[in-house]
Design an enzyme around this catalytic site. Structure first.
Site: not given
Ligand code: NAD
Length: 524
Positions: A171, A244, A278, A376
């Protein structure tokens, strides 16, 4: 362009926009819960045949997909760049290169990394027994990924999951569905059987439906707040999860560091991917004695960066990927300014741009009361603070709810390693920033609110399998001494076992042989 989900007369759709221009790229379906369940069922049906294949057979498919990505590199880089706003250069260097490296690594090494592992069971081995761990595929792995590295993040996990013998339902982020669909196309072209990589486009509701559809593991990459919801939902099914999550990664620059390179690293670490990694440098701590020189170098380097349309040549910093993220950056900066922070360069949206651009911004006079140093930011902002001693640097770095990565800059490697070990983070780099996510062999993951579990490296591959312990007794005609009957002599023997056997010394245990022999004889 404010929302990515729209409902038409036909169904709900996800719209992907180019953040540099605000123009629509295209639309994909928002998959319903029923469609997600069907995708998981197809994956489950396809899984056994794939799990029965050898590592070599699976590697053939992965290497074919790798070849196709290499053939289509320019096309794919432009697509990533259009969906995220990042320069094509970064789409290649920060996504395609590390992903291709990882594909090669796991195609070649998954077999040895998951080879059955004998366990030394000490004195039980002398009793004709042996133990080993075998690693079995989980079944169907659900991957939920963010938008900031729309190719590398999901592709890396798809490759590890497939090499371990699983089927995958992915997804992707609602902001970058076309890059994910491209991953699916490449695997279809490479000959991967239908059902083994299902891609369900959609928003958070689709992600939630994937967890509820009963996958065998959830690999989640995203924000802390969503990560907590994901962990809660997975707990209702007792589905294991890797989280992550976000970071507020510190960079410590000691007075004995190579200042020029430390300054360049700070600028790249904070502004690459428009600060939306991240592991971006989100807090910089520089030793007071060299602070002025370091900050001058950072400002000079930052002013030389070229910002613009991600597809244009020579662009260093592109647009941010979405408006919501841009507003968070503006909020953090305005709060910091109101509390006395000084903007040395940048500070706002550049003039004459239509999309979601924010200038690379260097800030001083900051402290830990500000959101800019606590939450962040995930944007092109580099706040710099000073410190006096090693202890103070460590204390400042650890004063955060996050713990993803950190970096320490020093000419004294022993000092770097000592300080690195004191920092609470999943990865600490000495004289490096950000990039170890690109090393396929090393584990990636955080501590504290940055999540748990690992991806990449052997530890990441182990998240994709169930370890099974197989224990064999090669002398099945001898009854164990601890079985029934519990006579008085037996209890005496158990007491002797407690005294002697548990020392782990065969010599001590050999003193028990006469009583063991009597027990075996009496029970016949
Ligand atoms: P997000 O949490 O908004 O979304 C991530 C994913 O989760 C998307 O595909 C979204 O559609 C899905 N999602 C949203 N609500 C959900 C739910 N209730 N149940 C299941 N899935 C759901 O994050 P984002 O804005 O897409 O990404 C940015 C964040 O990701 C930042 O905080 C960044 O630090 C983090 N990030 C972490 C790493 C790592 O390796 N630690 C790598 C890249 C990004």
């Amino acid at each position: 362009m404010s929302t990515h989900t729209i409902t038409t007369s036909r169904a709900s759709e996800i719209v992907s926009y180019d953040p540099a221009t605000g123009k629509e790229i295209g639309r994909v379906p928002l998959r319903t819960s029923a469609e997600v369940r069907e995708a998981v069922a197809r994956a489950r049906a396809a899984h056994p045949a794939w799990a029965a294949q050898t590592f070599r057979q699976r590697a053939k498919i992965i290497l074919q997909a790798r070849k196709l990505i290499l053939q289509q590199i320019d096309d794919i880089a432009v697509l990533i760049s259009r969906e995220t706003g990042k320069p094509v250069a970064e789409a290649v260097s920060m996504e395609i290169v590390p992903a291709l490296d990882l594909m090669y690594y796991f195609a070649r090494n998954a077999s040895s990394l998951l080879h059955p592992q004998p366990i030394d069971i000490g004195q039980y081995g002398l009793m004709g027994r042996s133990s080993e761990i075998i690693y079995k595929p989980l079944g169907v792995v659900g991957i939920i990924s963010p938008w900031n590295f729309p190719l590398a993040t999901p592709l890396d996990e798809v490759v590890m999951a497939l090499m371990a013998g699983n089927a995958v339902v992915l997804k992707p982020s609602e902001l970058t569905p076309f890059t994910a669909l491209r991953i699916g196309e490449v695997f279809t072209q490479s000959g991967l059987a239908p059902g083994l990589l299902e891609i369900v486009t959609g928003d958070g509701s689709t992600g939630a439906a994937l967890i509820d559809a009963g996958v065998d593991k959830v690999m989640f990459t995203g924000s802390v707040s969503t990560g907590k919801r994901v962990a809660e939902a997975a707990a209702r099914h007792l589905t294991p999860v890797v989280l992550e999550l976000g970071g507020k990664d510190p960079m410590i620059v000691f007075e004995d560091a190579n200042l020029r390179n430390a300054a360049r690293a700070a600028v790249w670490g904070a502004f690459a991917n428009a600060g939306q990694a991240c592991a971006s440098v989100e807090r910089c701590y520089v030793q007071e004695s060299i602070a002025e020189r370091f900050i001058d170098l950072v400002v000079k380097e930052t002013k030389e960066l070229k910002q613009g349309d991600s597809n244009a040549e020579g662009v260093d910093v592109g647009a941010m990927s979405n408006e919501r993220q841009l507003k968070i950056v503006e909020d953090h900066l305005s709060e910091a300014k109101a509390r006395g922070a000084a903007i040395l360069t940048g500070g706002g949206r550049p003039e004459g741009t239509a999309g979601w651009f924010h200038e690379p911004t260097v800030v001083t006079n900051v402290d830990h009361s500000m959101k800019l140093m606590r939450d962040e930011t995930f944007g092109p902002v580099l706040p710099i603070m000073t410190f006096r001693s090693d202890e103070e640097a460590v204390q400042l770095a650890n004063d955060s709810v996050y713990g993803l990565t950190a970096s320490v800059w020093t000419g004294n490697i022993a000092r770097g390693q000592r300080v690195a070990a004191l920092i609470q983070a999943g990865t600490v780099m000495v004289n490096e920033v950000v990039y170890t996510h690109g090393i396929a062999q090393t584990p990636w993951g955080g501590v504290k609110q940055s999540g748990y579990g690992r991806t990449h490296g052997r530890l990441g591959l182990l998240e994709m399998v169930t370890p099974q312990h197989i224990h064999v007794n090669r002398v099945p005609w001898v009854a164990d001494v601890w079985w029934f009957k519990y006579s008085k002599e037996a209890v005496d023997l158990f007491r002797s076992l407690a005294r002697r056997f548990t020392k782990g010394s065969p010599l001590q245990s050999s003193l028990l042989l006469p009583s063991i022999w009597r027990r075996l004889r009496d029970r016949r």
